[in-house]
Enzyme design. Sequence first.
Site, short mmCIF file in Angstrom:
data_model
loop_
_atom_site.label_atom_id
_atom_site.label_comp_id
_atom_site.label_asym_id
_atom_site.label_seq_id
_atom_site.Cartn_x
_atom_site.Cartn_y
_atom_site.Cartn_z
N ARG A 44 0.95 -1.19 -0.04
CA ARG A 44 -0.07 -0.06 0.10
C ARG A 44 0.91 1.19 -0.02
O ARG A 44 1.84 1.03 0.09
CB ARG A 44 -0.83 -0.02 1.21
CG ARG A 44 -0.31 -0.38 2.36
CD ARG A 44 -0.54 0.45 3.72
NE ARG A 44 -0.34 1.68 3.64
CZ ARG A 44 0.89 2.60 3.75
NH1 ARG A 44 2.04 1.85 3.99
NH2 ARG A 44 0.55 3.75 3.61
N GLY A 45 0.36 2.35 -0.21
CA GLY A 45 1.05 3.63 -0.35
C GLY A 45 1.07 3.81 -1.98
O GLY A 45 1.41 3.13 -2.79
N ALA A 46 0.78 5.39 -2.25
CA ALA A 46 0.56 5.38 -3.60
C ALA A 46 1.97 4.93 -4.50
O ALA A 46 1.77 4.43 -5.36
CB ALA A 46 0.28 6.91 -4.03
N ARG A 87 -7.12 -0.36 -7.26
CA ARG A 87 -7.47 0.81 -5.93
C ARG A 87 -7.70 1.94 -7.17
O ARG A 87 -6.90 2.29 -7.76
CB ARG A 87 -6.39 0.78 -5.00
CG ARG A 87 -6.33 -0.42 -4.14
CD ARG A 87 -5.40 0.01 -3.03
NE ARG A 87 -6.05 0.64 -1.69
CZ ARG A 87 -5.45 1.18 -0.93
NH1 ARG A 87 -4.39 0.95 -0.74
NH2 ARG A 87 -6.34 2.08 -0.09
N GLN A 195 -2.20 2.40 9.80
CA GLN A 195 -0.78 2.51 9.24
C GLN A 195 0.17 3.10 9.71
O GLN A 195 1.53 2.88 10.09
CB GLN A 195 -1.11 3.18 8.12
CG GLN A 195 -1.87 2.28 6.77
CD GLN A 195 -3.21 2.69 6.81
OE1 GLN A 195 -3.94 2.82 7.82
NE2 GLN A 195 -3.75 2.53 5.74
N ASP A 236 -2.38 10.81 -2.44
CA ASP A 236 -2.75 9.69 -3.49
C ASP A 236 -2.97 10.45 -4.58
O ASP A 236 -2.77 9.64 -5.57
CB ASP A 236 -3.93 9.01 -2.76
CG ASP A 236 -3.47 7.92 -1.75
OD1 ASP A 236 -3.13 8.41 -0.36
OD2 ASP A 236 -3.13 6.87 -2.07
N ASN A 246 -5.90 12.00 0.32
CA ASN A 246 -5.11 11.60 1.30
C ASN A 246 -5.79 10.48 2.16
O ASN A 246 -7.24 10.61 2.30
CB ASN A 246 -3.77 12.35 1.84
CG ASN A 246 -2.68 11.58 2.49
OD1 ASN A 246 -2.38 10.59 1.88
ND2 ASN A 246 -2.64 11.74 3.76
N LYS A 247 -5.02 10.00 2.76
CA LYS A 247 -5.63 8.78 3.72
C LYS A 247 -6.75 9.50 4.77
O LYS A 247 -6.56 10.84 5.19
CB LYS A 247 -4.73 8.26 4.72
CG LYS A 247 -5.10 7.39 5.96
CD LYS A 247 -5.99 6.28 5.46
CE LYS A 247 -5.44 5.41 4.16
NZ LYS A 247 -6.36 4.76 3.68
O1 MRU Z 1 -4.70 3.26 2.03
P1 MRU Z 1 -3.35 3.38 2.13
O2 MRU Z 1 -2.50 2.98 3.20
O3 MRU Z 1 -2.48 2.99 0.52
O4 MRU Z 1 -3.11 5.12 1.86
C1 MRU Z 1 -1.74 5.73 1.91
C2 MRU Z 1 -1.83 6.87 2.10
O5 MRU Z 1 -2.78 7.63 2.23
C3 MRU Z 1 -0.74 7.64 1.95
O6 MRU Z 1 -0.36 8.81 2.69
C4 MRU Z 1 -0.30 8.07 0.41
O7 MRU Z 1 -0.25 6.94 -0.56
C5 MRU Z 1 1.35 8.56 0.32
S1 MRU Z 1 2.41 7.44 0.50
C6 MRU Z 1 3.92 8.03 0.32
#
Ligand code: MRU
Length: 355
Positions: A44-46, A87, A195, A236, A246-247
């Site tokens: 996970r993470g963009a 996603r 996370q 994201d 973002n999250k």
């Molecule tokens: O649902 P996730 O854990 O994939 O969400 C991740 C985030 O919101 C991060 O802040 C974003 O992807 C940036 S990661 C460098």
Amino acid sequence: MRTVAWDDNAVRLIDQRALPGRLVVLSLRSVPEVATAIRDMAVRGAPAIGATAAYGLALAAANAGADTGAALLDEVRAAADLLRAARPTAVNLAWAVDRVLAVAERKAVAGSPGALRACILAEAERIADEDVATNRRMGAHGAALIRDGATVIHHCNTGALATVDYGTALGVIRAAHEAGKRVHVLVDETRPRLQGARLTAWELDRLGIAHTLIADCAAGYFLHRGDVDAVLVGADRIAANGDTANKIGTYPLAVVAQANDVPFYVVAPTSTIDLARPTGDDIPIEMRPGDEVTSLAEAAIAPAGTDAANPAFDVTPHRYVSAIVTEAGVLRPPFAASLAAAVAGARAPSPEPGL
Ligand code: MRU
């Protein structure tokens, strides 16, 4: 170590669901396995899911039995559709898939299957390598915003785990720490999937960076007391006007930061900027299963049958964003102009190796 890599005809990655208890490394050998790993958030993470999907296309090419470049390209296109759909919010996923596909389409016209496989893998490797270099550049730009002795709030996980290595917002914190500045991180736990508690606290511990875990709803307490110098988050997808997905939980954090005159910094590579989306209202928001909210570590925390809504992201309107740190530098409002200039600079054509 890189958290996502190509290894012996497989995509090797850390299973983030097992942390912090166990360090499990997965070797994924088929495109459906890669798509499932992205959807189920093993990775996970963009930027991390972008690089993973790019390697997923290399896997599609490696596994394809096609005997012409055109037939192989058909299989890679089908894999691209599957991976892109895994996603919806992080634009880095579609960006990486489209980038590899564009190279494959140019090469397929005259290329043999072997040459096509090689150029797809090479492009995936370039995306992964560039991610690490980009993160280090963002770290250098962003570290200048952090004073020695600062306390910062960080939301979700944006470190090496969320990227290929080094991190975005956490990369800025890491760069400040490596430059000798004392930084204390208030780590938002980041409900519902934790996370922050599971991953960011784990990374900060390994890096030797001082940190304190807080419940998401405690951020306002510390901001109001004047304990916080800055809030740092990743992204994201950033719309053309600077609205930032973002999250979930990022938006309320930004509002409370501004109410207390604390700068709110978004740290993201230019690959996260989507100029085709004029505002945040145009960004698709992923809805995830309600059981992520009604349970914690697989134990029920709500009565059986409770209805739960689980948007995975929210959008922070650009008026709450003090600056956006990219590899092109620290962008300030008006973001419509500064984002467009950063993207134009980053995507200026450069010679394509191997073509
Ligand atoms: O649902 P996730 O854990 O994939 O969400 C991740 C985030 O919101 C991060 O802040 C974003 O992807 C940036 S990661 C460098």
